[in-house]
Each structure stands twice: as structure tokens, then as C-alpha cells.
Design a protein around this motif. Structure first.
Motif, PDB file in Angstrom:
ATOM      1  N   ARG A 271      19.566   7.248   1.472  1.00 44.90           N
ATOM      2  CA  ARG A 271      20.161   7.357   0.139  1.00 44.90           C
ATOM      3  C   ARG A 271      20.218   6.006  -0.566  1.00 44.90           C
ATOM      4  NH1 ARG A 271      23.284  10.286   3.692  1.00 44.90           N
ATOM      5  NH2 ARG A 271      23.370  12.554   3.358  1.00 44.90           N
ATOM      6  N   GLU A 272      20.185   4.932   0.219  1.00 42.04           N
ATOM      7  CA  GLU A 272      20.204   3.601  -0.381  1.00 42.04           C
ATOM      8  C   GLU A 272      18.937   3.313  -1.182  1.00 42.04           C
ATOM      9  OE1 GLU A 272      20.602   1.104   2.992  1.00 42.04           O
ATOM     10  OE2 GLU A 272      22.714   1.609   3.378  1.00 42.04           O
ATOM     11  N   MET A 273      17.917   4.141  -0.999  1.00 40.01           N
ATOM     12  CA  MET A 273      16.635   3.921  -1.678  1.00 40.01           C
ATOM     13  C   MET A 273      16.555   4.609  -3.033  1.00 40.01           C
ATOM     14  SD  MET A 273      14.899   1.927   0.313  1.00 40.01           S
ATOM     15  CE  MET A 273      13.170   2.129  -0.148  1.00 40.01           C
ATOM     16  N   VAL A 274      17.592   5.319  -3.430  1.00 39.67           N
ATOM     17  CA  VAL A 274      17.598   5.979  -4.737  1.00 39.67           C
ATOM     18  C   VAL A 274      17.402   4.927  -5.834  1.00 39.67           C
ATOM     19  CG1 VAL A 274      19.014   7.232  -6.408  1.00 39.67           C
ATOM     20  CG2 VAL A 274      19.013   7.912  -3.996  1.00 39.67           C
ATOM     21  N   GLY A 275      16.433   5.179  -6.704  1.00 35.97           N
ATOM     22  CA  GLY A 275      16.130   4.255  -7.779  1.00 35.97           C
ATOM     23  C   GLY A 275      15.103   3.197  -7.434  1.00 35.97           C
ATOM     24  N   ARG A 276      14.708   3.092  -6.141  1.00 43.36           N
ATOM     25  CA  ARG A 276      13.710   2.121  -5.749  1.00 43.36           C
ATOM     26  C   ARG A 276      12.313   2.629  -6.118  1.00 43.36           C
ATOM     27  NH1 ARG A 276      14.632  -2.675  -5.383  1.00 43.36           N
ATOM     28  NH2 ARG A 276      12.773  -2.905  -4.082  1.00 43.36           N
ATOM     29  N   PRO A 277      11.341   1.731  -6.383  1.00 48.85           N
ATOM     30  CA  PRO A 277       9.965   2.173  -6.641  1.00 48.85           C
ATOM     31  C   PRO A 277       9.396   2.909  -5.431  1.00 48.85           C
ATOM     32  CG  PRO A 277      10.266  -0.148  -7.233  1.00 48.85           C
ATOM     33  CD  PRO A 277      11.497   0.265  -6.485  1.00 48.85           C
ATOM     34  N   ALA A 278       8.462   3.799  -5.690  1.00 48.48           N
ATOM     35  CA  ALA A 278       7.850   4.597  -4.621  1.00 48.48           C
ATOM     36  C   ALA A 278       6.351   4.320  -4.547  1.00 48.48           C
ATOM     37  CB  ALA A 278       8.093   6.080  -4.851  1.00 48.48           C
ATOM     38  N   ILE A 279       5.818   4.371  -3.327  1.00 54.42           N
ATOM     39  CA  ILE A 279       4.378   4.203  -3.128  1.00 54.42           C
ATOM     40  C   ILE A 279       3.640   5.435  -3.649  1.00 54.42           C
ATOM     41  CG2 ILE A 279       2.621   4.329  -1.307  1.00 54.42           C
ATOM     42  CD1 ILE A 279       3.409   1.539  -1.801  1.00 54.42           C
ATOM     43  N   GLY A 280       2.615   5.198  -4.457  1.00 55.25           N
ATOM     44  CA  GLY A 280       1.774   6.289  -4.920  1.00 55.25           C
ATOM     45  C   GLY A 280       0.516   6.423  -4.083  1.00 55.25           C
ATOM     46  N   MET A 281      -0.077   5.296  -3.710  1.00 58.87           N
ATOM     47  CA  MET A 281      -1.267   5.289  -2.852  1.00 58.87           C
ATOM     48  C   MET A 281      -1.305   3.990  -2.070  1.00 58.87           C
ATOM     49  SD  MET A 281      -5.343   5.494  -3.856  1.00 58.87           S
ATOM     50  CE  MET A 281      -5.226   7.180  -4.448  1.00 58.87           C
ATOM     51  N   MET A 282      -1.625   4.120  -0.794  1.00 57.08           N
ATOM     52  CA  MET A 282      -1.764   2.942   0.060  1.00 57.08           C
ATOM     53  C   MET A 282      -2.909   3.204   1.028  1.00 57.08           C
ATOM     54  SD  MET A 282       1.219   0.895   2.114  1.00 57.08           S
ATOM     55  CE  MET A 282       1.677   2.338   3.087  1.00 57.08           C
ATOM     56  N   VAL A 283      -3.984   2.418   0.910  1.00 56.77           N
ATOM     57  CA  VAL A 283      -5.200   2.628   1.694  1.00 56.77           C
ATOM     58  C   VAL A 283      -5.718   1.289   2.179  1.00 56.77           C
ATOM     59  CG1 VAL A 283      -7.549   3.545   1.679  1.00 56.77           C
ATOM     60  CG2 VAL A 283      -5.783   4.645   0.286  1.00 56.77           C
ATOM     61  N   SER A 284      -6.078   1.201   3.448  1.00 56.04           N
ATOM     62  CA  SER A 284      -6.681  -0.023   3.989  1.00 56.04           C
ATOM     63  C   SER A 284      -8.104  -0.168   3.463  1.00 56.04           C
ATOM     64  CB  SER A 284      -6.705   0.024   5.525  1.00 56.04           C
ATOM     65  OG  SER A 284      -5.398   0.153   6.041  1.00 56.04           O
ATOM     66  N   LEU A 285      -8.459  -1.381   3.056  1.00 57.76           N
ATOM     67  CA  LEU A 285      -9.804  -1.667   2.560  1.00 57.76           C
ATOM     68  C   LEU A 285     -10.640  -2.408   3.599  1.00 57.76           C
ATOM     69  CD1 LEU A 285      -8.908  -2.821  -1.077  1.00 57.76           C
ATOM     70  CD2 LEU A 285      -9.850  -0.598  -0.377  1.00 57.76           C
ATOM     71  N   ASP A 286     -10.076  -3.427   4.201  1.00 57.49           N
ATOM     72  CA  ASP A 286     -10.794  -4.165   5.236  1.00 57.49           C
ATOM     73  C   ASP A 286      -9.820  -4.624   6.302  1.00 57.49           C
ATOM     74  OD1 ASP A 286      -9.696  -6.771   4.418  1.00 57.49           O
ATOM     75  OD2 ASP A 286     -11.014  -6.579   2.693  1.00 57.49           O
ATOM     76  N   HIS A 287     -10.353  -5.093   7.423  1.00 61.04           N
ATOM     77  CA  HIS A 287      -9.524  -5.405   8.581  1.00 61.04           C
ATOM     78  C   HIS A 287     -10.291  -6.405   9.434  1.00 61.04           C
ATOM     79  CE1 HIS A 287      -6.474  -3.856  11.678  1.00 61.04           C
ATOM     80  NE2 HIS A 287      -7.265  -4.611  12.414  1.00 61.04           N
ATOM     81  N   THR A 288      -9.652  -7.510   9.761  1.00 64.29           N
ATOM     82  CA  THR A 288     -10.280  -8.528  10.600  1.00 64.29           C
ATOM     83  C   THR A 288      -9.383  -8.835  11.789  1.00 64.29           C
ATOM     84  OG1 THR A 288     -11.486  -9.556   8.767  1.00 64.29           O
ATOM     85  CG2 THR A 288     -11.089 -10.924  10.701  1.00 64.29           C
ATOM     86  N   ILE A 289      -9.974  -8.955  12.963  1.00 64.97           N
ATOM     87  CA  ILE A 289      -9.251  -9.338  14.170  1.00 64.97           C
ATOM     88  C   ILE A 289      -9.936 -10.556  14.773  1.00 64.97           C
ATOM     89  CG2 ILE A 289      -8.297  -8.600  16.386  1.00 64.97           C
ATOM     90  CD1 ILE A 289      -8.993  -5.712  15.627  1.00 64.97           C
ATOM     91  N   TYR A 290      -9.163 -11.607  15.022  1.00 58.41           N
ATOM     92  CA  TYR A 290      -9.637 -12.757  15.790  1.00 58.41           C
ATOM     93  C   TYR A 290      -8.950 -12.707  17.153  1.00 58.41           C
ATOM     94  CZ  TYR A 290     -11.230 -14.492  11.260  1.00 58.41           C
ATOM     95  OH  TYR A 290     -11.858 -14.626  10.041  1.00 58.41           O
ATOM     96  N   PHE A 291      -9.729 -12.482  18.188  1.00 58.39           N
ATOM     97  CA  PHE A 291      -9.206 -12.447  19.551  1.00 58.39           C
ATOM     98  C   PHE A 291      -9.236 -13.878  20.099  1.00 58.39           C
ATOM     99  CE2 PHE A 291     -10.992  -8.305  18.681  1.00 58.39           C
ATOM    100  CZ  PHE A 291     -10.134  -7.393  19.298  1.00 58.39           C
ATOM    101  N   HIS A 292      -8.071 -14.532  20.173  1.00 54.51           N
ATOM    102  CA  HIS A 292      -8.036 -15.924  20.618  1.00 54.51           C
ATOM    103  C   HIS A 292      -8.158 -16.053  22.132  1.00 54.51           C
ATOM    104  CE1 HIS A 292      -6.924 -16.573  16.537  1.00 54.51           C
ATOM    105  NE2 HIS A 292      -5.702 -16.110  16.672  1.00 54.51           N
ATOM    106  N   GLU A 293      -7.511 -15.151  22.836  1.00 51.43           N
ATOM    107  CA  GLU A 293      -7.483 -15.196  24.300  1.00 51.43           C
ATOM    108  C   GLU A 293      -7.895 -13.835  24.849  1.00 51.43           C
ATOM    109  OE1 GLU A 293      -6.806 -17.797  26.128  1.00 51.43           O
ATOM    110  OE2 GLU A 293      -5.740 -19.213  24.827  1.00 51.43           O
ATOM    111  N   PRO A 294      -9.152 -13.429  24.642  1.00 50.29           N
ATOM    112  CA  PRO A 294      -9.556 -12.072  25.027  1.00 50.29           C
ATOM    113  C   PRO A 294      -9.401 -11.783  26.514  1.00 50.29           C
ATOM    114  CG  PRO A 294     -11.485 -13.413  24.469  1.00 50.29           C
ATOM    115  CD  PRO A 294     -10.281 -14.181  24.029  1.00 50.29           C
ATOM    116  N   GLY A 295      -9.571 -12.809  27.342  1.00 50.30           N
ATOM    117  CA  GLY A 295      -9.452 -12.594  28.775  1.00 50.30           C
ATOM    118  C   GLY A 295      -8.027 -12.426  29.253  1.00 50.30           C
TER     119      GLY A 295
END
Length: 354
Positions: A271-295
Motif C-alpha cells: 500500500r505504500e506504493m500508492v501514487g508511485r510510477p509503474a513500469i509499463g515495459m521492461m526488456v533486456s537488450l544486451d548482457h555481458t559477463i566477464y568471468f574473472h576467476e572461472p576456475g
């Protein structure tokens, strides 16, 4: 052929494998050509999402690519693009191209396709495992790493106990276990860019498929709650109804919404969120992972994820993530950009089409 989620009939889950290993298994299709793989089991489609969970596609592409490199090569980076929403009811074909095989590095590109259309693409780079080589010279390499965050007393954050079981019931079925997300305000202004979110995560069970399986599991969980960091640091309403309608829900639905709201670090009462903005759309576009210590990745042991967003504007947002092992080792750094649009108010006198 009728639409179905896998090209071949899915085998029963292997009881000797963890849930995440079964979920990410890929099958080689040599009859179609070299280095072509398909999903062995149906991927997860999160409730309300446009398509299948992105972390599953990332991890299965990595699984396919790892099948084409020598065992002494470990992944050190993945650069990914989400192109189309994946359908959970259709099989996925993973086409691996062997771009380069050198003495120290190997490169693969992987396209994930459904019905001939590329839904996801990634370039993955592998490096020769340094633990398999010996040298008598003294290392002169530069070396540094971010330290695991500390608590209020200045001590490194500690993982939950091994017998941790405080998850809400509706979240206890997935292949990964996690703790409640904590939103930390690192500044004094309360600005979103100064906030961070933290959560401990681990794969359920003991992964027995070797280091390749550990790395695939980390890739899978790296997409969890990632671009959604924007909703938490900006305190955006994310459910498919208005916060003002929360009290009108059936009692069981209210309980589920409240549990998720609290779990995601959004506060005690929706209920504390009443009046707060709401998400209309959220979609991932790209994603990068750097594995520093894979072993050193042990995804079936507690790992701390810390996320923050340096920028959001123009309908997009960028989130950065650090993943630490329980002993404080920085295992990986991830970056994701996503489409983030607020819900537009319905013009007066017009009803919503939703």
C-alpha cells in the motif's frame, strides 16, 4: 510436426544431476550439421514475461559453445544480445561457429534460433586455464580486485547458513535458492544512482558436471533480478494492476503480492506504493559477463550479487553487477542494458485495454 518445446522427446530428469544441470542440458544434432545443438528440456517462461527467461538462453548457448572447445579452456567473457522474445513452446537450435582457436584464446559465436529466426546471439571468448600450465618465472602481472562489501561493523558480509530455508513458498521451486534482496543507500542524497541491491544466491544441490556446469549455472543466475534493479532503486510499481487495487484482490493473491514485494526489497506493505510510477515495459537488450576467476566458480555454494545502476534515461537503463564467492573472491562482473518504460496514465474518459 505439431509445436512442442523440444525437438526430441525430453528424457526424464537425471536424479544424479542438480535441477540447474537438468534445466540447461543441450543435445547435439550431428544429423543436421556440425556444432548444432538443441534444448533437451523446455525452458522456463517467467509469469508475465514476454518470453523465456534470458538467463536460460545465455547458459544454454554457453553449454553448446563449451562442447566445442578443449577441456583446458575456460570462458572469460560473453557478449550477448537479446533480439526476439523466445517462445517456451518451441524448440531452440543453437548454431555454434568456431571463429578462432589459438594457443591461449578461442572464440565462438552462437546463434539461438526458433523457426529459422535468430532470437539471441552471443560471442564467447575462452582462455587457456592457467592452472594447467607451469612456469618457473616470477609473475610480473598486475593484479587487483574489488573486495566483497562490508557490514556496518566493517566486517566482510557473511553468507547465510548452509541449512537456510527462509524463502517464500512460491519461490522455492526454482533451480536456484536466494535470500531477500536488500536495497542499500550508499549516499546521503537518496538518489537512485547511489543505491545498490544485494542478494545471496546458490544452485540447489551439488553440481557434479564439472567446471563447465558451474560456469553455466553462474551464467543462468546472472540474469536474475538484473534489469529489475531499476524498479527497486526508483521504487517503481511492477505488478499488472494498480497499487490502489491491492486491497480489492482475493486474500491469497494479496498474500503472494505482499511476499514478492517484501522479498524484492520494496518495503513491508504494498500500500505504500500508492501514487508511485509503474513500469509499463521492461526488456533486456544486451548482457555481458566477464568471468574473472572461472576456475574458482562454485555456483552451488553461496555467492553474493551486488547490483547498481550508473545511468537511466531515454527509455533505457544500464545495470552493473558484481558476483562474489562466499570467501570474498570477485568471480564475475556483469553489465546489462534494458528497455525501461513507465506506464502512461490512461486518458480521462478512456478505459485501459489491458
Amino acid at each position: 510436426m505439431d509445436d512442442r518445446p523440444t525437438l526430441l522427446r525430453p528424457p526424464p530428469n537425471d536424479p544424479n544431476k542438480t535441477p540447474i544441470e537438468n534445466a540447461l542440458e543441450v543435445t547435439e544434432l550431428a544429423v543436421l550439421g556440425p556444432n548444432i545443438f538443441t534444448n533437451t528440456r523446455q525452458p522456463w517462461h517467467p509469469p508475465g514475461a514476454r518470453g523465456i527467461y534470458g538467463g536460460a538462453v545465455i547458459a544454454m548457448c554457453l553449454a553448446a559453445a563449451q562442447r566445442t572447445v578443449a577441456a583446458n579452456f575456460l570462458v572469460h567473457s560473453c557478449h550477448c544480445y537479446f533480439l526476439l522474445a523466445g517462445a517456451s513452446e518451441l524448440p531452440i537450435l543453437f548454431h555454434v561457429e568456431q571463429v578462432r582457436d589459438g594457443r591461449s584464446f578461442a572464440t565462438r559465436t552462437v546463434q539461438a534460433r526458433q523457426r529459422g529466426r535468430c532470437i539471441f546471439t552471443t560471442t564467447i571468448s575462452f582462455v587457456r586455464d592457467s592452472s594447467t600450465t607451469t612456469t618457473t618465472t616470477t609473475s610480473s602481472e598486475v593484479s587487483h580486485a574489488s573486495e566483497i562489501p562490508k557490514d556496518a561493523a566493517g566486517r566482510p558480509l557473511q553468507p547465510p547458513p548452509d541449512d537456510y530455508a527462509d524463502e517464500p513458498e512460491l519461490l522455492a521451486e526454482g533451480p536456484f535458492q536466494g535470500t531477500k534482496i536488500e536495497v542499500v543507500d550508499g549516499g546521503t542524497s537518496g538518489k537512485p544512482g547511489e543505491k545498490k541491491t544485494r542478494q545471496w544466491v546458490r544452485a540447489r544441490g551439488t553440481i557434479r558436471g564439472g567446471q563447465a556446469a558451474q560456469l553455466e549455472a553462474l551464467a543462468y543466475v546472472s540474469d536474475s533480478y538484473f534489469i529489475g534493479t531499476i524498479t527497486r532503486i526508483h521504487r517503481l510499481w511492477r505488478f499488472p494492476f494498480r497499487a490502489e487495487e491491492y486491497d480489492d484482490l482475493p486474500e491469497d493473491a494479496r498474500a503472494k503480492v505482499k511476499a514478492l514485494h517484501q522479498w524484492e526489497g520494496m518495503g513491508d506493505d504494498p500500500r505504500e506504493m500508492v501514487g508511485r510510477p509503474a513500469i509499463g515495459m521492461m526488456v533486456s537488450l544486451d548482457h555481458t559477463i566477464y568471468f574473472h576467476e572461472p576456475g574458482r566458480v562454485r555456483a552451488d555454494e553461496w555467492m553474493l550479487t551486488e547490483m547498481e545502476s550508473p545511468w537511466a534515461a531515454d527509455g533505457r537503463g544500464v545495470v552493473m553487477q558484481k558476483i562474489y564467492s562466499k570467501d570474498g573472491t570477485l568471480l564475475a562482473t556483469c553489465v546489462q542494458e534494458g528497455l525501461v518504460r513507465l506506464q502512461q496514465p490512461t486518458p480521462e474518459g478512456k478505459e485501459s485495454k489491458l
